[in-house]
Design an enzyme around this catalytic site. Structure first.
Site, PDB file in Angstrom:
ATOM      1  N   ASP A 125     -30.612 -17.041   4.285  1.00  0.00           N
ATOM      2  CA  ASP A 125     -30.556 -16.239   5.516  1.00  0.00           C
ATOM      3  C   ASP A 125     -31.821 -15.399   5.710  1.00  0.00           C
ATOM      4  OD1 ASP A 125     -29.965 -14.457   3.433  1.00  0.00           O
ATOM      5  OD2 ASP A 125     -27.894 -14.107   4.069  1.00  0.00           O
ATOM      6  N   HIS A 179     -36.179 -21.610 -10.276  1.00  0.00           N
ATOM      7  CA  HIS A 179     -35.453 -20.633 -11.099  1.00  0.00           C
ATOM      8  C   HIS A 179     -34.669 -21.326 -12.205  1.00  0.00           C
ATOM      9  CE1 HIS A 179     -36.213 -16.795  -9.270  1.00  0.00           C
ATOM     10  NE2 HIS A 179     -35.971 -17.267  -8.069  1.00  0.00           N
ATOM     11  N   ASP A 213     -37.358 -22.972  -4.605  1.00  0.00           N
ATOM     12  CA  ASP A 213     -37.138 -21.723  -5.350  1.00  0.00           C
ATOM     13  C   ASP A 213     -35.929 -21.847  -6.278  1.00  0.00           C
ATOM     14  OD1 ASP A 213     -37.709 -18.747  -5.706  1.00  0.00           O
ATOM     15  OD2 ASP A 213     -35.627 -18.677  -5.048  1.00  0.00           O
ATOM     16  N   THR A 227     -38.766 -13.005  -2.057  1.00  0.00           N
ATOM     17  CA  THR A 227     -38.591 -13.778  -0.828  1.00  0.00           C
ATOM     18  C   THR A 227     -38.523 -12.940   0.451  1.00  0.00           C
ATOM     19  OG1 THR A 227     -37.624 -15.654  -1.945  1.00  0.00           O
ATOM     20  CG2 THR A 227     -36.974 -15.346   0.340  1.00  0.00           C
ATOM     21  N   ASN A 244     -35.787  -7.701  -1.932  1.00  0.00           N
ATOM     22  CA  ASN A 244     -34.636  -8.428  -1.395  1.00  0.00           C
ATOM     23  C   ASN A 244     -33.486  -7.438  -1.213  1.00  0.00           C
ATOM     24  OD1 ASN A 244     -35.860 -10.942  -1.282  1.00  0.00           O
ATOM     25  ND2 ASN A 244     -35.241 -11.484  -3.368  1.00  0.00           N
ATOM     26  N   ASP A 259     -40.754 -22.047  -0.576  1.00  0.00           N
ATOM     27  CA  ASP A 259     -40.342 -20.917  -1.414  1.00  0.00           C
ATOM     28  C   ASP A 259     -40.724 -21.147  -2.880  1.00  0.00           C
ATOM     29  OD1 ASP A 259     -38.773 -18.839  -2.684  1.00  0.00           O
ATOM     30  OD2 ASP A 259     -37.443 -18.847  -0.940  1.00  0.00           O
ATOM     31  N   ASP A 308     -43.931 -17.820  -0.215  1.00  0.00           N
ATOM     32  CA  ASP A 308     -43.553 -16.402  -0.193  1.00  0.00           C
ATOM     33  C   ASP A 308     -43.838 -15.691  -1.514  1.00  0.00           C
ATOM     34  OD1 ASP A 308     -41.636 -17.932  -1.448  1.00  0.00           O
ATOM     35  OD2 ASP A 308     -39.933 -16.796  -0.676  1.00  0.00           O
ATOM     36  N   HIS A 309     -44.122 -16.447  -2.571  1.00  0.00           N
ATOM     37  CA  HIS A 309     -44.457 -15.898  -3.891  1.00  0.00           C
ATOM     38  C   HIS A 309     -44.629 -17.062  -4.852  1.00  0.00           C
ATOM     39  CE1 HIS A 309     -40.388 -16.880  -5.220  1.00  0.00           C
ATOM     40  NE2 HIS A 309     -39.934 -16.299  -4.126  1.00  0.00           N
TER      41      HIS A 309
HETATM   42 ZN   LIG Z   1     -36.816 -16.752  -6.247  1.00  0.00          ZN
END
Ligand SMILES: [Zn+2]
Length: 546
Positions: free
Chosen positions: A163, A307, A303, A80, A101, A39, A349-350
C-alpha cells in the site's frame, strides 16, 4: 466563388489553433511518464547479474537511455515509505515528513503507519488494509503538480503490492492507487480515491486471479545453476511449513500453510504487477490526449524475496533474471501503446545488507544488535538517574521517544534528559552515532553519517534521540534472511536509469547523484512546477545532451 460563412471561418480558425496547440504540446512533452521502483534493488545487481540478462530489459534501458550507476539516498532510515516519498516528492524526510515506515505519533500517543488514515476505509469495507491515504505526506508529490498544471486533466495512477508504495508515489490527487490484499488475494484501494473499484479491475481479476500465479518456482529455464549461490541456503529463511530453503518452491503446496502471502515471496508477483499495470494503462486511457499522464509502478516482490533469502541467494538472482524478461515485455508494450512517446525512469527505494552470519562465514566482521535488551537498559538508566522508567515511551526504527507527560510531572528538562541518554547510548556496543532532537534542530551537520540523520529528521515526528548502528550490524531478532535501513553504502546505493523520448541514448554518468534529483527532472520533462520541499538540482542537462 465559394466562401465560408463568418461563423464557419471562426470555427476553422479555432480548430486550427487547437491543432497547433495540441501539436506543440505533443512535441514538447511525452504522452506519459512511467516511474518504476524495484523495491530493495541494489545498483550492484545490474553488474552482478548483467551476464544473465537478455537484450530487451535492463540492458535495453542502459544502452538506449541514460544510466546513473552512482545514485544515493541521502538520509536514514533507508526504508520503503521514506524511499517512495523521496523519489516522488524530490525531498528527503526532513521535508516530506515520512520519517519511517512507522513512527511514534506524539498526539495520538501510539505507533502510526506511514499511510494509515482512520478517516478512510477500504472500498470493500476492509478496515485493516483499507484505512489508507497519503495524509501523512507533507507538501505534495510530482503527480499533484501535474494535476495542478493541467486543471486536473492529466491522469495520475499508481500501483504496487505494498500500500505505501502505491499511495506515496500517487500523492494527494492520484485518480487511483491500487495495492494488494494478501488475505483475499485481491487488489484493493481506499475510499479516499474512489467509492468503488473500477469495473475493469473486476474483469482483470476474473482472468488474472492471484491463484493463477501460484506456480512451482525453480531455476529459470536456460539459466545456469550458480553453485556459490546454492551454498547460501543455510542463511535463508524457509517458507512457513517448509524446512528447506533451496529450489524448487512449490507455491501451491506452500499456499495451504501461508495463504496468498506466499505469492509475495516469488517472482510471479512481479509478473502479476506488470500484468495489472498493462491493464491499468489501457483501461484508464493513459496517453490518449495531449495532457501528459503519470503512472508509478512499484515492484515489492524483490523486497520480500530479498528479506527472506538475502542478496546472495539463488532466489534473488533468479528473481532478477525473470524480472529482466518481464521488463523487456513491458517496454515492448509501452512502445506499442505510445509509439515511443513516453519517458520511463527506473530506480529503487533502498538497498540491502547481506545476512550477518553469511558475512561472518566469509571472514567479514558483522554483528547482531539486541533491541529488546537496549530498551531494558534505557529504562534502567532512566530509573537509576531520574527515579522513573516511564520517561521512556517508545523505540522504533532507531528512534527513541520520551514521555513528555512524565517529564513534565517530574519537572525535568527534556534537553538534559536527551543529553543524558545520548551519553549512555554512545557507549553501547554496535551503536555508531546518536544525536539528540535539540542538537538536530539547532546544529548544522555536514559529515557522514550525521548529515544523513539530519536529512531524515522531522521535528514533530522523529524521536528525541536518533541513532545509527555500526556497519554490517543487524537486528538480533533474526538470524536468517536480510534487512536494510542503515546509512551505509549497501543500503543507500541504488540504480537510476532514464529512457524514452528525448533522453540521451547509451550514456553512463558516473558522478554521484541524489535520489531527490528524479522529481525535479520529471518536472522539467513535463514542464511543470516542482513539489514544495524539492530543492535538489535536476538531471535534465545530463539526460538530454550527448
Ligand atoms: Zn524491505
Amino acid at each position: 466563388m465559394f466562401t465560408f460563412p463568418d461563423r464557419m471561418k471562426q470555427f476553422l480558425l479555432f480548430m486550427a489553433v487547437i491543432c497547433l496547440y495540441a501539436g506543440t504540446q505533443a512535441q514538447d512533452r511525452p504522452l506519459v511518464v512511467v516511474g518504476i521502483v524495484v523495491d530493495q534493488m541494489s545498483n550492484e545487481y545490474l553488474n552482478r547479474f548483467n551476464k544473465d540478462f537478455g537484450d530487451d530489459g535492463f540492458r535495453k534501458l542502459m544502452n538506449g537511455g541514460t544510466y546513473f550507476p552512482n545514485t544515493y539516498f541521502n538520509y536514514v532510515p533507508t526504508a520503503t515509505g521514506p524511499g517512495h516519498a523521496s523519489i516522488y516528492s524530490g525531498s528527503n524526510p526532513s521535508g516530506h515528513g515520512i520519517v519511517g515506515n512507522r513512527w511514534f505519533d506524539r498526539k495520538e500517543s501510539a505507533l502510526t503507519y506511514c499511510v494509515s488514515d482512520r478517516n478512510t476505509k477500504g472500498v470493500n469495507g476492509e478496515s485493516t488494509v483499507g484505512q489508507r491515504s497519503p495524509t501523512n505526506l507533507k507538501g505534495a508529490a510530482i503527480g499533484d503538480m501535474l494535476k495542478l498544471s493541467s486543471s486536473g486533466k492529466s491522469k495520475v495512477y499508481s500501483l504496487s503490492i505494498k500500500d505505501r508504495s502505491a499511495i506515496l508515489p500517487g500523492g494527494y490527487r492520484a485518480d487511483l492507487a491500487l495495492w494488494w490484499d494478501d488475505v483475499s488475494g485481491k487488489w484493493t484501494t481506499s475510499d479516499y480515491y474512489v467509492g468503488k473499484l473500477p469495473d475493469w479491475l473486476d474483469e482483470f481479476e476474473k482472468t488474472n486471479a492471484a491463484d493463477n500465479y501460484l506456480f512451482t518456482w525453480n531455476y529459470d529455464e536456460g539459466s545456469n545453476i550458480d553453485v556459490d549461490l546454492k551454498n547460501h541456503d543455510a542463511f535463508e529463511e524457509s517458507f512457513k511449513g517448509s524446512e528447506k530453503t533451496g529450489f524448487p518452491h512449490d507455491l501451491r503446496a506452500l499456499y495451504e500453510v501461508e495463504g496468498f502471502g506466499v505469492l509475495k515471496y516469488s517472482p510471479f508477483v512481479n509478473t502479476y504487477t506488470f500484468d495489472l499495470a498493462k491493464t491499468m494503462i489501457r483501461k484508464s486511457g493513459l496517453g490518449t490526449d495531449y495532457n501528459p499522464d503519470i503512472i508509478s509502478i512499484s515492484f515489492s516482490g524483490t523486497d520480500y524475496i530479498g528479506h527472506r533469502f538475502g542478496p546472495y541467494s539463488e532466489e534473488i538472482r533468479d528473481t532478477y533474471i525473470r524480472f529482466d524478461r518481464d521488463l523487456g515485455d513491458f517496454i515492448r508494450f509501452l512502445e506499442t501503446e505510445f509509439g515511443g512517446d513516453f519517458v520511463l525512469f527506473l530506480t529503487s527505494d533502498h538497498g540491502v545488507m547481506p545476512n550477518s552470519e553469511f558475512l561472518k562465514s566469509t571472514k567479514i566482521q558483522s554483528q547482531r544488535f539486541d533491541y529488546k535488551e537496549l530498551k531494558l537498559q534505557i529504562k534502567d538508566q532512566l530509573k537509576a538517574r531520574y527515579g522513573s522508567e516511564n520517561i521512556f515511551m517508545s523505540l522504533v526504527e532507531n528512534q527513541v521517544y520520551l514521555n513528555e507527560e512524565e517529564l513534565k510531572r517530574l519537572g525535568l528538562d527534556v534537553n538534559s534528559v536527551e543529553d543524558f541518554l545520548a551519553d549512555f547510548l554512545q557507549g553501547i556496543v554496535g551503536l555508531n552515532v546518536v544525536l539528540t532532537a535539540h542538537d538536530l534542530m539547532h546544529k548544522n551537520y555536514t559529515r557522514f553519517p550525521e548529515v544523513l540523520i539530519q536529512n531524515g529528521f522531522e521535528k514533530e515526528r522523529s524521536g528525541n534521540l536518533v541513532f545509527v548502528l555500526e556497519p554490517f550490524t543487524d537486528d538480533a531478532e533474526y538470524t536468517k534472511g536480510a534487512g536494510h535501513g542503515s546509512p551505509y553504502e549497501y543500503d543507500r546505493h541504488v540504480p537510476l536509469i532514464f529512457y524514452g523520448r528525448g533522453i540521451t541514448k547509451g550514456k553512463c554518468y558516473y558522478g554521484n547523484v541524489d535520489i531527490t534529483q528524479i522529481a525535479p527532472s520529471i518536472a522539467d520533462i513535463l514542464k511543470i512546477s516542482r513539489p514544495p520541499f524539492c530543492t535538489s538540482p535536476s538531471l535534465t542537462d545530463i539526460i538530454t545532451t550527448p
